[in-house]
Design a protein around this motif. Structure first.
Motif, PDB file in Angstrom:
ATOM      1  N   GLN A  22       0.954  -1.234  -0.073  1.00 31.89           N
ATOM      2  CA  GLN A  22       0.140  -0.109  -0.119  1.00 31.89           C
ATOM      3  C   GLN A  22       0.878   1.507   0.076  1.00 31.89           C
ATOM      4  O   GLN A  22       0.512   2.283  -0.737  1.00 31.89           O
ATOM      5  CB  GLN A  22      -0.855   0.055   1.208  1.00 31.89           C
ATOM      6  CG  GLN A  22      -1.941  -1.295   1.044  1.00 31.89           C
ATOM      7  CD  GLN A  22      -2.717  -1.260   2.311  1.00 31.89           C
ATOM      8  OE1 GLN A  22      -2.877  -0.337   3.117  1.00 31.89           O
ATOM      9  NE2 GLN A  22      -3.055  -2.430   3.045  1.00 31.89           N
ATOM     10  N   TYR A  26       1.055   3.945  -3.193  1.00 30.85           N
ATOM     11  CA  TYR A  26       0.838   5.447  -2.793  1.00 30.85           C
ATOM     12  C   TYR A  26       1.980   6.156  -3.317  1.00 30.85           C
ATOM     13  O   TYR A  26       1.689   7.359  -3.781  1.00 30.85           O
ATOM     14  CB  TYR A  26       0.561   5.493  -1.336  1.00 30.85           C
ATOM     15  CG  TYR A  26       0.084   6.832  -0.846  1.00 30.85           C
ATOM     16  CD1 TYR A  26      -1.203   7.211  -1.170  1.00 30.85           C
ATOM     17  CD2 TYR A  26       0.515   7.831  -0.084  1.00 30.85           C
ATOM     18  CE1 TYR A  26      -1.781   8.576  -0.881  1.00 30.85           C
ATOM     19  CE2 TYR A  26       0.334   8.895   0.324  1.00 30.85           C
ATOM     20  CZ  TYR A  26      -0.825   9.398  -0.071  1.00 30.85           C
ATOM     21  OH  TYR A  26      -1.718  10.570   0.374  1.00 30.85           O
ATOM     22  N   THR A 218      -5.001   5.800   4.662  1.00 32.42           N
ATOM     23  CA  THR A 218      -5.639   4.306   4.797  1.00 32.42           C
ATOM     24  C   THR A 218      -4.997   3.274   5.386  1.00 32.42           C
ATOM     25  O   THR A 218      -5.378   2.577   6.405  1.00 32.42           O
ATOM     26  CB  THR A 218      -6.479   4.078   3.478  1.00 32.42           C
ATOM     27  OG1 THR A 218      -5.060   4.017   2.650  1.00 32.42           O
ATOM     28  CG2 THR A 218      -7.373   4.612   2.656  1.00 32.42           C
ATOM     29  N   ALA A 221      -4.732   4.310   9.056  1.00 31.33           N
ATOM     30  CA  ALA A 221      -5.861   4.120   9.587  1.00 31.33           C
ATOM     31  C   ALA A 221      -6.075   2.440  10.084  1.00 31.33           C
ATOM     32  O   ALA A 221      -6.549   2.177  11.092  1.00 31.33           O
ATOM     33  CB  ALA A 221      -7.245   4.383   8.618  1.00 31.33           C
ATOM     34  N   THR A 222      -5.461   1.893   9.253  1.00 26.73           N
ATOM     35  CA  THR A 222      -5.761   0.164   9.270  1.00 26.73           C
ATOM     36  C   THR A 222      -4.520  -0.302  10.275  1.00 26.73           C
ATOM     37  O   THR A 222      -4.971  -0.984  11.318  1.00 26.73           O
ATOM     38  CB  THR A 222      -5.519  -0.362   7.939  1.00 26.73           C
ATOM     39  OG1 THR A 222      -6.391  -0.004   6.831  1.00 26.73           O
ATOM     40  CG2 THR A 222      -5.782  -2.011   7.962  1.00 26.73           C
TER      41      THR A 222
END
Ligand SMILES: C[S@@+](CC[C@H](N)C(=O)[O-])C[C@H]1O[C@@H](n2cnc3c(N)ncnc32)[C@H](O)[C@@H]1O
Length: 254
Positions: A22, A26, A218, A221-222
């Motif tokens: 991720q 990004y 994100t 957040a995870t």
């Protein structure tokens, strides 16, 4: 090289589910910027994970090249299933003849396969020659500046690097990926950042910039901000952008 990737094409495809990917994605798209209407040559495209995303983000033309026929077969299978208008080619970048000129040449994790300064120079030459006069080269690569002392600290992100000898030009670095159901390895080669800089400049790039990984909101957040601290501290991957010509406001170097 080709035969080896042919044997790990599927596990490599599955490794795109690892958490750190991720951050990779990004960082990559942040560097790439808007892709609408751009022509893109994706060297070492693998099974097309990013190649497809370039087209989905509006690129006008996308051509993926990889030395592994198994990787390209996976890419073509997905193209048949969900046609996006991407062309794929099985070829060794080191021996690539002139195809065309593109707005962008990209090559995530290709340069770290250069085993010698000469091979790196040849890859850079091929990249430079396939760019339009105002084109850009963008890549995500293994960060050769990462201190081997920190290699094991990155296991929580889904893979570790390992070396059995001091880092010198051409030292093999084994990357071990931990998937839920299996592990697999790939071998990259160390070349110093100075060698990379020299190769980019020698083939004619006018500006070279290096970028630290960026963690997307994100992923924070995870997993929580704390989880990513070592990734940012040790930076196992790095973003690179090279410009064929200087644009207004660009500075010559970093
Ligand atoms: C780590 S994978 C990255 C795949 C894809 N770029 C991605 O980020 O998902 C590296 C890819 O580079 C390809 N590769 C390595 N050396 C190459 C060469 N000399 N010419 C073309 N492809 C090469 C491998 O076959 C493999 O698919």
């Amino acid at each position: 090289m080709s035969a080896y990737y042919d044997t790990i094409a599927k596990p490599y495809q599955r490794s795109k589910q690892l958490p750190y990917r991720q951050v990779e994605e990004y960082t990559y798209f942040n560097l790439l910027g808007p892709l609408e209407g751009k022509s893109i040559l994706d060297l070492g495209c693998g099974e097309g994970f990013y190649t497809r995303k370039f087209k989905q983000r509006g690129a006008s033309r996308v051509l993926g090249v990889d030395i592994s026929s198994a990787m390209i077969e996976l890419a073509n299978a997905q193209e048949r299933q969900n046609p996006l208008g991407i062309d794929y080619l099985v070829a060794d970048v080191l021996e690539l003849g002139s195809l065309d000129r593109f707005d962008l040449v990209v090559a995530s994790y290709l340069l770290n396969y250069a085993q010698t300064q000469e091979q790196l120079l040849q890859m850079c030459r091929v990249i430079f020659d396939h760019l339009k006069s105002d084109g850009r080269f963008v890549t995500i690569n293994d960060n050769s500046e990462q201190d081997p002392i920190s290699y094991q600290d990155c296991a929580k992100y889904g893979y570790v690097k390992g070396v059995t000898q001091p880092l010198e030009e051409g030292t093999p670095i084994t990357l071990t990926f931990f998937l839920e159901e299996e592990t697999f390895e790939i071998v990259n080669y160390h070349l110093s950042r100075t060698t990379y800089e020299r190769a980019f400049r020698t083939v004619g790039f006018k500006a070279v910039r290096w970028f630290q990984p960026l963690v997307p909101p994100t992923a924070i957040a995870t997993f929580g901000a704390h989880f990513w601290e070592d990734f940012l501290k040790f930076s196992p991957i790095v973003g690179i952008e090279c410009l064929k010509m200087l644009r207004r406001g660009d500075r010559h170097s970093i």
